[in-house]
Write a protein that holds these residues in place. Sequence first.
Motif, short mmCIF file in Angstrom:
data_model
loop_
_atom_site.label_atom_id
_atom_site.label_comp_id
_atom_site.label_asym_id
_atom_site.label_seq_id
_atom_site.Cartn_x
_atom_site.Cartn_y
_atom_site.Cartn_z
N ILE A 22 0.83 -1.20 0.00
CA ILE A 22 0.00 0.00 0.00
C ILE A 22 0.87 1.26 0.00
O ILE A 22 1.82 1.38 0.76
CB ILE A 22 -0.97 -0.01 1.21
N GLY A 23 0.57 2.17 -0.93
CA GLY A 23 1.31 3.42 -1.03
C GLY A 23 2.62 3.34 -1.80
O GLY A 23 3.33 4.34 -1.92
N VAL A 152 -0.28 7.64 1.47
CA VAL A 152 -1.64 7.16 1.68
C VAL A 152 -2.43 8.12 2.58
O VAL A 152 -3.60 8.39 2.34
CB VAL A 152 -1.64 5.74 2.26
N ARG A 155 -3.59 11.07 0.46
CA ARG A 155 -4.62 10.85 -0.56
C ARG A 155 -5.92 10.31 0.01
O ARG A 155 -6.98 10.42 -0.63
CB ARG A 155 -4.10 9.89 -1.64
N SER A 156 -5.88 9.69 1.19
CA SER A 156 -7.06 9.00 1.69
C SER A 156 -7.63 9.56 2.98
O SER A 156 -8.81 9.35 3.28
CB SER A 156 -6.74 7.52 1.92
N LEU A 158 -6.86 8.40 5.78
CA LEU A 158 -6.77 7.33 6.78
C LEU A 158 -5.68 7.66 7.79
O LEU A 158 -4.71 8.35 7.48
CB LEU A 158 -6.46 5.99 6.11
N ASP A 162 -4.56 2.94 10.85
CA ASP A 162 -5.38 2.21 9.89
C ASP A 162 -4.52 1.66 8.75
O ASP A 162 -4.68 0.50 8.32
CB ASP A 162 -6.46 3.11 9.30
N ILE A 163 -3.62 2.48 8.25
CA ILE A 163 -2.77 2.07 7.13
C ILE A 163 -1.82 0.96 7.56
O ILE A 163 -1.64 -0.04 6.84
CB ILE A 163 -1.97 3.27 6.58
N ARG A 166 -3.64 -2.31 7.71
CA ARG A 166 -3.86 -2.89 6.38
C ARG A 166 -2.56 -3.45 5.82
O ARG A 166 -2.54 -4.54 5.22
CB ARG A 166 -4.43 -1.83 5.43
#
Length: 214
Positions: A22-23, A152, A155-156, A158, A162-163, A166
Amino acid sequence: MGTAEPSPAQLPPRRLGLTGSIGAGKSTVAALLRARGLTVLDADEQARLVTEEPAVLAQLEAAFPGTVATGKLDRAALAAQVFGEASRLAQLNAIVHPRVRQRIQALEAQAAQSGARWVVHDVPLLFEGGLDQGMDAVLVVDAPLEQRLKRVVARSGLSREDILARDARQLPAAQKRERATVVLDNSGDLPALERQLETALRQLGIHPAGQSLG
């Protein structure tokens, strides 16, 4: 009499798996590959399309009450029900994944008919799902954890927690790098990433216009 050899246009396309934590910048690389003429099949996009089908929505509402409203999937509500729940996630995957595979197979067949020699499979959980076994090569996009987190968050919206949660449910980035055919280090700027991608395509024998050099 011998059987005639199939022409290059009749051969099934070779598969290039594209993945990354992610990211890391996987979507950026996917866009660069499309710009170079390659067919990119986005597993997440196909999953979104599948979950817009009325029959699928009915199954999802039956299995996960409260996740469909006015004919649309409430993705946040669905995520809340399956995140961290292995049995619930397996139930969701059993509904969605077979239909995603059917769509991907149909799109790959279309690419083959158009003469594509390579098709890119953009799959976030390529290794986790064992899909790397069906690839001819795997391209992994990576970047340092802190850099990925910043991207992340920006852009999100979050939280870091949380990141990280995930990210922890994916195969560690180091293991992805070990299992890759080629690794793209996306810790620099876009021109640096593009240079690495051009080198990777040459290494794999993929013409910039999407045709094999081999």
